[in-house]
Design a protein around this motif. Sequence first.
Motif, PDB file in Angstrom:
ATOM      1  N   LYS A 162       0.797  -1.115  -0.084  1.00 17.43           N
ATOM      2  CA  LYS A 162      -0.060  -0.072   0.079  1.00 17.43           C
ATOM      3  C   LYS A 162       0.974   1.367  -0.167  1.00 17.43           C
ATOM      4  CE  LYS A 162      -3.962  -0.405   1.766  1.00 17.43           C
ATOM      5  NZ  LYS A 162      -4.825  -0.151   0.698  1.00 17.43           N
ATOM      6  N   ASP A 212       1.140   2.220  -3.422  1.00 16.97           N
ATOM      7  CA  ASP A 212       0.026   2.758  -4.082  1.00 16.97           C
ATOM      8  C   ASP A 212      -0.199   4.139  -3.819  1.00 16.97           C
ATOM      9  OD1 ASP A 212      -2.197   2.363  -5.327  1.00 16.97           O
ATOM     10  OD2 ASP A 212      -3.055   0.515  -4.046  1.00 16.97           O
ATOM     11  N   ASP A 254      -5.375  -3.061   4.738  1.00 21.54           N
ATOM     12  CA  ASP A 254      -5.343  -3.691   3.421  1.00 21.54           C
ATOM     13  C   ASP A 254      -6.828  -4.031   3.012  1.00 21.54           C
ATOM     14  OD1 ASP A 254      -2.725  -3.554   2.634  1.00 21.54           O
ATOM     15  OD2 ASP A 254      -2.192  -5.386   3.539  1.00 21.54           O
TER      16      ASP A 254
END
Length: 482
Positions: free
Chosen positions: A438, A441, A478
């Motif tokens: 993440k 991201d 997540d």
Amino acid sequence: AATTRDFKVADLSLAAFGRKEITLAEHEMPGLMAIRREYAEAQPLAGARITGSLHMTVQTAVLIETLVALGARVRWASCNIFSTQDHAAAAVAVGPDGTPDDPRGVPVFAWKGETLQEYWWCTEQALTWPDAASGGPNMILDDGGDATLLVHKGVEYEKDGAVPDVAGAENEEHRVVLELLTRTLAESPGKWTQLASEIRGVTEETTTGVHRLYEMQRGGTLLFPAINVNDSVTKSKFDNKYGCRHSLIDGINRATDVLIGGKVAVVCGYGDVGKGCAESLRGQGARVIVTEIDPICALQAAMDGYQVATLEDVVETADIFVTTTGNKDIILAEHMARMKHQAIVGNIGHFDNEIDMTGLAKLPGIVKDEVKPQVHTWTFPDGKAIIVLSEGRLLNLGNATGHPSFVMSNSFANQTIAQIELFTKPDQYPTGVYVLPKHLDEKVARLHLEALGAKLTELRPDQAEYIGVPVEGPYKPDHYRY
Ligand code: NAI
């Protein structure tokens, strides 16, 4: 770099035009350009031989040149017979420093309007590295999984020692693939196994390709690690949604120029792509009806204000039909037979099996006529005609130019980071399918905020402690769904 004639594109004289559009696109792709700057010195992809199979557009040209800027060597094919932008392909083949008489770019094998034979030949050329010991790449960058599929099928036949059953092929494309495999298995025994042995991994762009990877993982046949780029939040929640919101109506407009306002449009599927498509049609003033099989997505559509119905119930009254499911046999020949005169039918899902084109062609007395490339009328014996876009293939890339640069900068920043991860950290990725962590991201999103003039609020340490996240992120668990 050495002069190379190792490519096949439609027309090298389009290279100057392609280069101008690539230059404009670079400014609209801040994520990719930031990654070029960040890794200019480190050259993390030095030694990488990347075979790419992804729509050969202007945006993809910026991706390819980013991979090259990071040290990679690249060979490329498109992942759809209609999606190549010939000026982009020419510019990539010529290269930033070459001229049409002296091309010094990347070997690209792609042109708009390939036959299925040519398409798979191009894929094979992109996978063939004449100067590599294995004869192939050590990385794949895939969209839809066709390059990955070819390698896996080749290895499967070599392992079993079986001969492809060309006569038993399910359809024309399957036959073309089986013929290609038959030829390569006879010409160079062991070719695919040797080629696969050097591949460190594949990074996969789209929902449909990711499905194939998880299937191979479940079946125990996956040969190398894969990063599922699609399920980075900054990919599927942006490209699939906002990209299609832009390029769906671009395709319908360029193909038909029909006024969308006031029409009834049916969107089959309300996943990420369907959400973007429905919004864009509504934005033009269409009355949008959604079909879904998943109660959660159906409820989302209803709460977003769309009518949710079955195709059977609305097929006779709607004006525009778009499939977005990634599933097969959504609009059947019998549906098309019931549609209004000049109903428009198109697909934006990855493969061409969402609309039953084979069944349509088999209807007694039906006549197909080309209005212009990628736009056909199909006239029934009673004189009624429907308009089918891109022969049932991705209409946003067949009838228009796909997603615009800014959204593709998000997708391709994820692709580039995924290539670096798999190539430089093979120990951390045993064979399996992964999504990027993440924090990466969030990094991709950060790279795009400034260009939009967005100013992010900084989390204070006491606030960070209160909600239990680090000040520098990641900010969500997540399981968070955005
Ligand atoms: P998704 O899984 O989020 O959405 C698909 C939706 O279709 C799901 O909600 C599913 O329940 C629904 N569905 C399945 N069968 C159905 C049926 N028989 N009738 C009605 N609905 C049905 O997938 P996503 O990300 O939206 O992608 C869809 C397709 O579009 C994939 O093939 C993907 O590869 C492709 N794609 C195409 C792009 C383009 O530029 N043309 C961009 C991104 C994805």
